[in-house]
Design a protein around this motif. Structure first.
Motif, PDB file in Angstrom:
ATOM      1  N   GLY A 164      44.486  51.562  50.822  1.00 21.13           N
ATOM      2  CA  GLY A 164      44.139  53.066  50.743  1.00 21.13           C
ATOM      3  C   GLY A 164      43.376  53.378  49.808  1.00 21.13           C
ATOM      4  N   THR A 165      43.661  54.220  48.596  1.00 19.31           N
ATOM      5  CA  THR A 165      42.954  54.769  47.575  1.00 19.31           C
ATOM      6  C   THR A 165      42.864  53.993  46.529  1.00 19.31           C
ATOM      7  N   ILE A 166      43.599  52.653  46.604  1.00 21.17           N
ATOM      8  CA  ILE A 166      43.781  51.817  45.337  1.00 21.17           C
ATOM      9  C   ILE A 166      42.643  51.012  45.080  1.00 21.17           C
ATOM     10  N   GLN A 167      42.022  50.977  43.913  1.00 21.84           N
ATOM     11  CA  GLN A 167      41.189  50.201  43.341  1.00 21.84           C
ATOM     12  C   GLN A 167      41.559  49.472  42.271  1.00 21.84           C
ATOM     13  N   LEU A 168      40.854  48.297  41.895  1.00 23.88           N
ATOM     14  CA  LEU A 168      41.445  47.649  40.708  1.00 23.88           C
ATOM     15  C   LEU A 168      40.465  48.001  39.360  1.00 23.88           C
ATOM     16  N   LEU A 169      40.953  48.452  38.296  1.00 24.07           N
ATOM     17  CA  LEU A 169      40.372  48.728  37.044  1.00 24.07           C
ATOM     18  C   LEU A 169      40.584  47.614  35.979  1.00 24.07           C
ATOM     19  N   THR A 189      43.400  43.712  34.024  1.00 24.05           N
ATOM     20  CA  THR A 189      43.218  44.712  35.472  1.00 24.05           C
ATOM     21  C   THR A 189      44.471  45.286  35.816  1.00 24.05           C
ATOM     22  N   THR A 190      44.346  46.355  36.381  1.00 19.63           N
ATOM     23  CA  THR A 190      45.480  47.111  36.686  1.00 19.63           C
ATOM     24  C   THR A 190      44.888  48.051  37.960  1.00 19.63           C
ATOM     25  N   PRO A 191      45.955  48.356  39.064  1.00 18.79           N
ATOM     26  CA  PRO A 191      45.550  49.137  40.118  1.00 18.79           C
ATOM     27  C   PRO A 191      45.369  50.690  39.631  1.00 18.79           C
ATOM     28  N   VAL A 192      44.527  51.324  40.056  1.00 18.02           N
ATOM     29  CA  VAL A 192      44.376  52.735  39.974  1.00 18.02           C
ATOM     30  C   VAL A 192      43.984  53.379  41.503  1.00 18.02           C
ATOM     31  N   SER A 193      44.015  54.930  41.435  1.00 19.05           N
ATOM     32  CA  SER A 193      43.703  55.470  42.572  1.00 19.05           C
ATOM     33  C   SER A 193      42.552  56.524  42.055  1.00 19.05           C
ATOM     34  N   GLN A 210      34.799  62.116  39.069  1.00 18.85           N
ATOM     35  CA  GLN A 210      35.716  61.323  39.605  1.00 18.85           C
ATOM     36  C   GLN A 210      36.640  61.070  38.253  1.00 18.85           C
ATOM     37  N   TYR A 211      37.750  60.841  38.496  1.00 22.74           N
ATOM     38  CA  TYR A 211      38.793  60.663  37.483  1.00 22.74           C
ATOM     39  C   TYR A 211      39.763  59.468  37.955  1.00 22.74           C
ATOM     40  N   VAL A 212      40.389  58.728  36.941  1.00 26.51           N
ATOM     41  CA  VAL A 212      41.731  58.043  36.972  1.00 26.51           C
ATOM     42  C   VAL A 212      42.762  58.692  36.144  1.00 26.51           C
ATOM     43  N   VAL A 213      43.908  58.679  36.546  1.00 28.65           N
ATOM     44  CA  VAL A 213      44.976  59.224  35.599  1.00 28.65           C
ATOM     45  C   VAL A 213      45.985  58.384  35.588  1.00 28.65           C
ATOM     46  N   SER A 214      46.748  58.508  34.483  1.00 26.97           N
ATOM     47  CA  SER A 214      48.260  57.853  34.256  1.00 26.97           C
ATOM     48  C   SER A 214      49.247  58.866  33.714  1.00 26.97           C
ATOM     49  N   PRO A 215      50.510  58.723  34.279  1.00 29.17           N
ATOM     50  CA  PRO A 215      51.672  59.268  33.656  1.00 29.17           C
ATOM     51  C   PRO A 215      52.081  58.697  32.452  1.00 29.17           C
ATOM     52  N   VAL A 216      51.746  57.738  32.176  1.00 25.86           N
ATOM     53  CA  VAL A 216      52.163  56.860  31.051  1.00 25.86           C
ATOM     54  C   VAL A 216      51.108  56.739  30.277  1.00 25.86           C
ATOM     55  N   PRO A 217      50.792  57.930  29.284  1.00 29.09           N
ATOM     56  CA  PRO A 217      49.625  57.648  28.288  1.00 29.09           C
ATOM     57  C   PRO A 217      49.492  56.723  27.265  1.00 29.09           C
ATOM     58  N   LYS A 218      50.743  55.798  27.089  1.00 28.28           N
ATOM     59  CA  LYS A 218      50.793  54.620  26.125  1.00 28.28           C
ATOM     60  C   LYS A 218      50.835  53.559  26.735  1.00 28.28           C
ATOM     61  N   GLY A 226      34.664  50.197  31.898  1.00 25.82           N
ATOM     62  CA  GLY A 226      35.410  49.084  32.693  1.00 25.82           C
ATOM     63  C   GLY A 226      34.679  48.635  34.039  1.00 25.82           C
ATOM     64  N   MET A 227      35.342  47.935  34.712  1.00 22.14           N
ATOM     65  CA  MET A 227      34.788  47.727  36.194  1.00 22.14           C
ATOM     66  C   MET A 227      35.707  48.014  37.153  1.00 22.14           C
ATOM     67  N   LEU A 228      35.362  48.857  37.786  1.00 21.48           N
ATOM     68  CA  LEU A 228      36.213  49.377  39.470  1.00 21.48           C
ATOM     69  C   LEU A 228      35.893  48.356  40.451  1.00 21.48           C
ATOM     70  N   ARG A 229      36.812  47.987  40.991  1.00 21.97           N
ATOM     71  CA  ARG A 229      36.689  46.887  42.343  1.00 21.97           C
ATOM     72  C   ARG A 229      37.615  47.396  43.346  1.00 21.97           C
ATOM     73  N   ARG A 230      36.758  47.647  44.572  1.00 20.71           N
ATOM     74  CA  ARG A 230      37.465  47.729  45.826  1.00 20.71           C
ATOM     75  C   ARG A 230      37.191  46.768  46.861  1.00 20.71           C
ATOM     76  N   GLY A 231      38.165  46.016  47.030  1.00 21.57           N
ATOM     77  CA  GLY A 231      38.063  44.648  48.050  1.00 21.57           C
ATOM     78  C   GLY A 231      37.116  43.855  46.981  1.00 21.57           C
ATOM     79  N   ARG A 232      36.054  43.406  47.486  1.00 23.79           N
ATOM     80  CA  ARG A 232      35.293  42.509  46.723  1.00 23.79           C
ATOM     81  C   ARG A 232      33.844  43.111  46.025  1.00 23.79           C
ATOM     82  N   VAL A 233      33.870  44.336  46.333  1.00 22.88           N
ATOM     83  CA  VAL A 233      32.983  44.941  45.842  1.00 22.88           C
ATOM     84  C   VAL A 233      33.239  45.562  44.375  1.00 22.88           C
TER      85      VAL A 233
END
Length: 148
Positions: A29-34, A46-50, A58-66, A79-86
């Motif tokens: 889906g919309t998930i990429q790896l940051l 590395t963590t999944p983000v959308s 473009q934004y990334v957000v988290s409901p857990v600010p700490k 950071g590095m954003l990865r979608r699949g192998r790109v």
């Protein structure tokens, strides 16, 4: 509504599955790896983000600010954003303007509907209402994603 401090117990397992699928070139889906450098080691964490678009940004957000990834991203500013192998290197600018945070979060439930249950699970919101997401902005971390 304030978010709770405890993350769901299933989250580490789900994150490992998402990372594995991305390594295989199968994004979800919309998930990429940051990946952002750790504050003390400098090693990429590395963590999944959308990522999503609101207005011209473009934004990334988290409901857990700490959370660790949020604190690492804020300290590093990139950071590095990865979608699949790109992969692509990006800047991560912490958004502090309340109006911009609200506008970004207002767009989130429409742009990333599969991310809404996570916000509900951690107690940031109770529904997919854009108004409720905007109201949760003070308790969320918001990063503007830009070219490196």
């Amino acid at each position: 509504m304030a978010s709770t401090t405890a993350l769901p117990g299933w989250l580490p397992f789900a994150n490992r599955v998402v990372k594995f699928l991305h390594r295989l070139g199968l994004p979800l889906g919309t998930i990429q790896l940051l990946s952002v450098p750790g504050r003390s080691t400098g090693e990429l964490r590395t963590t999944p983000v959308s990522p999503f678009t609101a207005g011209a940004h473009q934004y990334v957000v988290s409901p857990v600010p700490k959370s660790d990834w949020v604190r690492n991203a804020g300290a590093a500013g990139w950071g590095m954003l990865r979608r699949g192998r790109v992969s692509r290197r990006v800047t991560l600018e912490t958004v502090t303007d309340p109006a911009e945070k609200e506008a970004a979060l207002r767009a989130f439930p429409d742009q990333v509907p599969n991310g809404v249950p996570f916000f509900v699970k951690v107690g940031a919101v109770t529904s997919a209402s854009p108004d409720e997401f905007a109201a949760a902005a003070p308790g969320c971390a918001v990063f503007r994603v830009g070219p490196a």
